[in-house]
Each structure stands twice: as C-alpha cells, then as structure tokens.
Write a protein that holds these residues in place. Sequence first.
Motif, PDB file in Angstrom:
ATOM      1  N   UNK A 182       0.811  -1.214   0.000  1.00 11.87           N
ATOM      2  CA  UNK A 182       0.000   0.000   0.000  1.00 11.87           C
ATOM      3  C   UNK A 182       0.843   1.263   0.000  1.00 11.87           C
ATOM      4  N   UNK A 183       0.265   2.296  -0.608  1.00  8.91           N
ATOM      5  CA  UNK A 183       0.918   3.604  -0.673  1.00  8.91           C
ATOM      6  C   UNK A 183      -0.129   4.677  -0.440  1.00  8.91           C
ATOM      7  N   UNK A 184       0.295   5.784   0.181  1.00 11.14           N
ATOM      8  CA  UNK A 184      -0.625   6.882   0.457  1.00 11.14           C
ATOM      9  C   UNK A 184      -0.417   8.068  -0.484  1.00 11.14           C
ATOM     10  N   UNK A 185       0.567   7.961  -1.371  1.00 11.86           N
ATOM     11  CA  UNK A 185       0.783   9.032  -2.345  1.00 11.86           C
ATOM     12  C   UNK A 185       1.331   8.448  -3.638  1.00 11.86           C
ATOM     13  N   UNK A 186       1.274   9.241  -4.694  1.00 12.33           N
ATOM     14  CA  UNK A 186       1.659   8.764  -6.009  1.00 12.33           C
ATOM     15  C   UNK A 186       3.122   8.417  -6.149  1.00 12.33           C
ATOM     16  N   UNK A 187       3.978   9.196  -5.545  1.00  7.90           N
ATOM     17  CA  UNK A 187       5.415   8.943  -5.654  1.00  7.90           C
ATOM     18  C   UNK A 187       5.795   7.605  -5.028  1.00  7.90           C
ATOM     19  N   UNK A 188       5.251   7.345  -3.847  1.00  2.37           N
ATOM     20  CA  UNK A 188       5.523   6.073  -3.178  1.00  2.37           C
ATOM     21  C   UNK A 188       4.936   4.901  -3.969  1.00  2.37           C
ATOM     22  N   UNK A 189       3.808   5.132  -4.616  1.00  2.00           N
ATOM     23  CA  UNK A 189       3.184   4.086  -5.427  1.00  2.00           C
ATOM     24  C   UNK A 189       4.118   3.628  -6.537  1.00  2.00           C
ATOM     25  N   UNK A 190       4.767   4.570  -7.198  1.00  2.00           N
ATOM     26  CA  UNK A 190       5.694   4.224  -8.276  1.00  2.00           C
ATOM     27  C   UNK A 190       6.898   3.456  -7.744  1.00  2.00           C
ATOM     28  N   UNK A 191       7.364   3.838  -6.571  1.00  2.00           N
ATOM     29  CA  UNK A 191       8.485   3.129  -5.962  1.00  2.00           C
ATOM     30  C   UNK A 191       8.111   1.674  -5.688  1.00  2.00           C
ATOM     31  N   UNK A 192       6.941   1.478  -5.095  1.00  2.00           N
ATOM     32  CA  UNK A 192       6.495   0.121  -4.765  1.00  2.00           C
ATOM     33  C   UNK A 192       6.239  -0.702  -6.022  1.00  2.00           C
ATOM     34  N   UNK A 193       5.736  -0.060  -7.054  1.00  2.00           N
ATOM     35  CA  UNK A 193       5.469  -0.768  -8.299  1.00  2.00           C
ATOM     36  C   UNK A 193       6.747  -1.364  -8.880  1.00  2.00           C
ATOM     37  N   UNK A 194       7.832  -0.641  -8.758  1.00  2.00           N
ATOM     38  CA  UNK A 194       9.106  -1.117  -9.298  1.00  2.00           C
ATOM     39  C   UNK A 194       9.833  -2.074  -8.340  1.00  2.00           C
ATOM     40  N   UNK A 195       9.430  -2.071  -7.068  1.00  2.00           N
ATOM     41  CA  UNK A 195      10.065  -2.950  -6.081  1.00  2.00           C
ATOM     42  C   UNK A 195       9.402  -4.323  -6.008  1.00  2.00           C
ATOM     43  N   UNK A 228       6.480  -7.410  -7.676  1.00  2.00           N
ATOM     44  CA  UNK A 228       5.777  -7.957  -8.836  1.00  2.00           C
ATOM     45  C   UNK A 228       4.285  -7.729  -8.600  1.00  2.00           C
ATOM     46  N   UNK A 229       3.761  -6.673  -9.169  1.00  2.00           N
ATOM     47  CA  UNK A 229       2.376  -6.275  -8.925  1.00  2.00           C
ATOM     48  C   UNK A 229       1.463  -6.888  -9.982  1.00  2.00           C
ATOM     49  N   UNK A 230       0.344  -7.497  -9.532  1.00  6.43           N
ATOM     50  CA  UNK A 230      -0.605  -8.115 -10.449  1.00  6.43           C
ATOM     51  C   UNK A 230      -1.782  -7.204 -10.787  1.00  6.43           C
ATOM     52  N   UNK A 231      -2.071  -6.237  -9.914  1.00  9.18           N
ATOM     53  CA  UNK A 231      -3.171  -5.307 -10.159  1.00  9.18           C
ATOM     54  C   UNK A 231      -2.996  -4.098  -9.254  1.00  9.18           C
ATOM     55  N   UNK A 232      -3.419  -2.920  -9.750  1.00 10.34           N
ATOM     56  CA  UNK A 232      -3.318  -1.689  -8.968  1.00 10.34           C
ATOM     57  C   UNK A 232      -4.703  -1.096  -8.754  1.00 10.34           C
ATOM     58  N   UNK A 233      -5.018  -0.794  -7.509  1.00  6.79           N
ATOM     59  CA  UNK A 233      -6.215  -0.024  -7.169  1.00  6.79           C
ATOM     60  C   UNK A 233      -5.731   1.392  -6.905  1.00  6.79           C
ATOM     61  N   UNK A 234      -6.106   2.312  -7.763  1.00  8.19           N
ATOM     62  CA  UNK A 234      -5.461   3.625  -7.801  1.00  8.19           C
ATOM     63  C   UNK A 234      -6.459   4.768  -7.640  1.00  8.19           C
ATOM     64  N   UNK A 235      -6.313   5.516  -6.552  1.00 10.33           N
ATOM     65  CA  UNK A 235      -7.138   6.705  -6.348  1.00 10.33           C
ATOM     66  C   UNK A 235      -6.648   7.821  -7.265  1.00 10.33           C
TER      67      UNK A 235
END
Length: 224
Positions: free
Chosen positions: A31-44, A46-53
């Motif tokens: 989980x991430x609370x902001x967009x920048x952290x979301x991109x970091x986690x996505x690259x760290x 293996x994500x199968x699906x994103x629920x994105x506000x």
Amino acid sequence: MPKTILIVEDQQILREIMKEYLLDEGFRVVEASDGSRALELFHEHEIDLIILDIMLPELDGWSVCRRIRKTSNVPILMLTARSDENDTLLGFELGADDYVVKPCSPPILLARTKRLLENRQIREPGDTLSGGGIAVHLPSRTVTLDGKLCSLTHTEFEILACLMKNKGNIITRDQLISKIWGYDFAGDDRTLSSHIRNLRSKLGEHACRIVTVVRSGYKFEDRP
C-alpha cells in the motif's frame, strides 16, 4: 502463489478497509498513500493489479497511471470521488481498465478486482490468434502488428482477443461489456467506446480490422 495488489489511497481508513477485504480473500497487499511512493512500490514488487485513487498528494492518479503505462499493461482499477464523465474518460485514455466511484462498496470493489484478474489468467502455450497482420499470443499477452510489438492495456487486449476469437461474427456491445467487466458493470456504452477508440488508435493502419456494425456491436474482419 497469491496475487499481489497495490492499493494507492491517501485516506488511511479506506485503505485499511480495502486491505482487510483483499487479505481475507488470500491476496497479498502492498500500500501507498501518495503517487510517488506508489511508483516506488510498483518497481520494487511484482504487482498483479493496482487499485489507484485519482486525488493523491505528491503525484495524482492520472500521472501515476500515465507513467506505469509507459512500461506495463498491469490491470489498473481507478477510484474516483468525481462523477464527471470527462474525468472518467480521461482515466481510460491514459490506460485505466476500470473505475469505481467513491464511496464504494468493498464487495463490489473486490468483485471488480477479481474480474480483472480472471481475465488475465494464463492460457495454454501456443494459443495464438492471427489475422489481417495482427497476431495475439494469449499465454504471454503480447500483440504484434506485422511482426512489430504493440503495447496494449489489459482491457484493450481483452477486447481485441474477444473480437479475434469470434472473427467475422458480430459481438454486441452488451456481450463485450459482460465479457470484460461482468454483469454488474456500473458504467455505460461510453466506457466501451472509449476503449475501442484507444485500441483503434494503437492499431494504426490495422484499425480497419475492427468494424463497427451500426446498432449492433463490433466484429473483427481479416479484410477491410
């Protein structure tokens, strides 16, 4: 191995509710609370699906979606507190696969998540659809145009595969909507039209293979 879902939501309470539902269903959650952290986690991970506000600090959901789509066709389910049609269509144009308007029912969100993942299930090796210079390899979910790789979003891929599987036959708009989003789809015809428009744009000179049948639906033709 459990599927990994990335939740990007700045409201902690809502994020925790979604996380609890997903964990109860056996998913792995980051989980991430902001967009920048979301991109970091996505690259760290293996994500199968994103629920994105959409409305996020640091970097909004549209920007996150745009950046992810440069390198990945991972399914993206957007959350929006806005009911404006233009906001929704913008999300689709940037590559989102589905959307849910907040406040949303967790069971509905879970059902949409499962639907997107089910559509992405791996097929048997060697399962390839081809015609009119377009080749769709189902196991790897890759598309080539005259041998050149074409990057499609999850939903664009599903639409093209569905039409090519039924080559020459008319698939109604309702049938496509049911196949891609399920019977509980809360959107309307404009959602499908937006994805068809984006798909045709990416197919370029091959866009003529997707034929609109007035007042009926669409069909895939080998010959324009």
